[in-house]
Design a protein around this motif. Structure first.
Motif, PDB file in Angstrom:
ATOM      1  N   SER A 127      36.764  28.825  35.578  1.00  0.00           N
ATOM      2  CA  SER A 127      37.951  29.690  35.615  1.00  0.00           C
ATOM      3  C   SER A 127      38.596  29.905  34.259  1.00  0.00           C
ATOM      4  CB  SER A 127      38.992  29.094  36.584  1.00  0.00           C
ATOM      5  OG  SER A 127      38.480  29.049  37.891  1.00  0.00           O
ATOM      6  N   THR A 137      41.696  33.079  41.897  1.00  0.00           N
ATOM      7  CA  THR A 137      40.348  33.390  42.379  1.00  0.00           C
ATOM      8  C   THR A 137      39.481  32.137  42.402  1.00  0.00           C
ATOM      9  OG1 THR A 137      40.494  35.610  41.473  1.00  0.00           O
ATOM     10  CG2 THR A 137      38.291  34.780  41.967  1.00  0.00           C
ATOM     11  N   ASN A 139      35.973  30.280  42.182  1.00  0.00           N
ATOM     12  CA  ASN A 139      34.733  30.576  41.480  1.00  0.00           C
ATOM     13  C   ASN A 139      33.872  29.321  41.385  1.00  0.00           C
ATOM     14  OD1 ASN A 139      32.829  32.007  40.005  1.00  0.00           O
ATOM     15  ND2 ASN A 139      33.844  31.645  38.051  1.00  0.00           N
TER      16      ASN A 139
END
Length: 351
Positions: A127, A137, A139
């Protein structure tokens, strides 16, 4: 409260269980005890158990009946590090995602109102260097992180007026536990320094990582399960302190400063780690006022240094199959006490 604590014999569970008991809760466990021979510091609390492997439990016909009457499930059980995830990605998905969802589904069917899931900041994966909050988000870059994201998605879909899940995304754990893990960065670097004099870095030290003491993780679970439903219903919390984000080399420098005569050393071919994330933990501080973390990295390293020195820890011990999770499981498979799916091999009695 009557609480089912899965994974009660693991790294976090052996720290959390006695604290729940001390708070007056009625605690029952569920754990396959894969690491029974990995005890290090202090006794393991003995509590009643309703089963072993969570995969077997959720497949049993009477599992719903056995879950009835619990006020909450705290679900810690799972394969809990990246090397294990990489070793058997399918097993990681089966245990951490599929069995976790099934346990939540069965708990809901049994009328259990609260379900606290042990997720991970590994969900953020790669990130970058900016702070990321719970709304950021996801990831994940490892099978372990992927399994935790999948479980969150599935379990959150079960939430309704009668069933309230909460997701605790813990920072990278460290600190003493009766079932100590040496594959965690603070524990590992301190162990190397204590036993060899080298703070042994296996990456270039540049990635960011949030860290949190195992005792503070236990406090977060207690604060969550004791909080009013309205404060935690379908919430996600990053567990830790925003101030406790470090680059790996900064952790190494703290270890070097605490362990007399030690120096930083890099492994051959040390390179950046794909996992790189800084985590904002302000939301849990604002929402769960009972969660008051007590530990800093330096204090934790001091605790580990004292324990490792007093125990006479050797590099052969912490790098060998007793305390290295993946090496321990491979050894058990080779000796025949576990099969390839990590189920115990039950030996037939001699005729």
């Amino acid at each position: 409260m009557k609480i089912l604590l899965t994974g009660h014999l693991g790294y976090i569970g052996t720290v959390l269980a006695p604290r729940l008991l001390a708070r007056g809760h009625d605690v029952t466990g569920l754990d396959s005890d894969l690491f029974a021979e990995c005890s290090f510091a202090g006794p393991v609390a003995h509590i009643p158990s309703i089963g072993g492997d969570v995969r077997e439990f959720v497949a049993e016909e009477d599992s719903i009946e056995r879950l009835r009457g619990f006020d909450a499930v705290i679900h810690l059980a799972g394969l809990s590090n990246d090397p294990l995830g990489d070793y058997r990605p399918g097993l990681t998905q089966e245990i951490n995602a599929r069995a976790s969802f099934e346990l939540a589904r069965l708990a809901k069917a049994a009328g259990v109102p609260r379900f606290v899931f042990a997720s991970s900041c590994s969900n953020y994966g790669a990130s970058g260097d900016q702070f990321i909050s719970e709304a950021g988000t996801l990831n994940p870059v490892t099978p372990y992180g992927l399994s935790k994201v999948e479980a969150e998605v599935g379990i959150s879909a079960l939430a309704d007026a009668s069933f309230s899940p909460t997701f605790l995304r813990a920072s990278t754990a460290y600190g003493l536990s009766p079932r100590l893990r040496f594959d965690l960065v603070v524990n590992n670097l301190t162990a190397w320094a204590c036993t060899t004099g080298d703070v042994h870095l296996k990456s270039d030290g540049s990635p960011w990582r949030p860290i949190v003491h195992v005792e503070d993780i236990a406090l977060a679970y207690i604060a969550t399960v004791e909080a009013p439903r309205t404060e935690v219903h379908c919430e996600v919390f990053n567990v830790g302190q925003t101030s406790e984000n470090y680059q790996i080399r900064e952790i190494a420098e703290i270890v070097r400063d605490v362990v007399p005569g030690s120096k930083i050393a890099f492994a051959d071919g040390a390179s950046p780690d794909l996992r790189n994330y800084r985590v904002d933990c302000n939301y849990i501080a604002l929402r769960l006022h009972a969660f008051k973390p007590q530990w800093t990295c330096r204090r934790g390293v001091e605790q580990l240094f004292t324990a490792f020195t007093e125990s006479g820890l050797t590099v052969e011990a912490f790098e060998g199959p007793r305390f290295k999770r993946i090496a321990h499981l491979k050894q058990r498979i080779d000796e025949g006490s576990l099969n390839e799916h990590l189920y115990p091999v039950r030996q037939l009695a001699a005729a």
